[in-house]
Design an enzyme around this catalytic site. Sequence first.
Site, short mmCIF file in Angstrom:
data_model
loop_
_atom_site.label_atom_id
_atom_site.label_comp_id
_atom_site.label_asym_id
_atom_site.label_seq_id
_atom_site.Cartn_x
_atom_site.Cartn_y
_atom_site.Cartn_z
N CYS A 6 -1.77 56.86 53.84
CA CYS A 6 -1.71 59.12 54.78
C CYS A 6 -3.18 59.48 54.09
O CYS A 6 -3.03 58.65 52.62
CB CYS A 6 -0.70 59.77 54.84
SG CYS A 6 -1.32 61.37 55.93
N ASP A 106 21.55 67.61 50.97
CA ASP A 106 22.37 67.67 52.02
C ASP A 106 21.28 68.45 52.92
O ASP A 106 21.79 69.24 53.71
CB ASP A 106 23.66 68.54 51.27
CG ASP A 106 22.89 69.83 50.79
OD1 ASP A 106 21.98 69.86 50.50
OD2 ASP A 106 23.92 70.33 50.67
#
Length: 188
Positions: A6, A106
């Site tokens: 990219c 998380d």
Amino acid sequence: MFVKICGITNREDAMAAIGAGARALGFIFYPPSPRSVTVEQLERWIGDLPAEIWKVGVFVDEPPEAIESTAARIGLDVAQLHGAETPDRHPKDLRIWKAFRAERPDAAVPDYPAAEAVLIDGAAYDWKRTAHFTRPLILAGRLDPENVCARVAQARPWGVDVASGVESSPGRKDHGRMKRFIEAALRA
């Protein structure tokens, strides 16, 4: 698994990435990025790329119509969306990869049903949290030739996406690092 390089800003880097085994190239259409390109810059040489190479446009909060126009003008295969896009506002007739930044282990990353694949940009992300995904996973975020094998073993992605981890300076690829990265990723 495939490798996407990219932040491609020039023909030389694009051809080196393809020669080293990249399956996809990313072109960033977000002016604040140091890897940003314009349609006019790409029009000079993007037609030289082999047809089998996926040309991925990276967009941040662009209207679907603008993405469609850019894709048609230079022949993009995929729109990679990095903003606050919603599943009901996507370009038509273009493959969609939805990107999410996950800065904590998380972090909540939804399975995005309107996308062909979900890209997670997160070096510290807990990859076990993607077990519920119904879309293929693309791994990104602080990848380099030294850590890609271990990260692929953790995440088991459909593909990997790298930009700064194979650069000599923003927007300029280090061809040796790029080659080592692609070899390591495909070996993993």
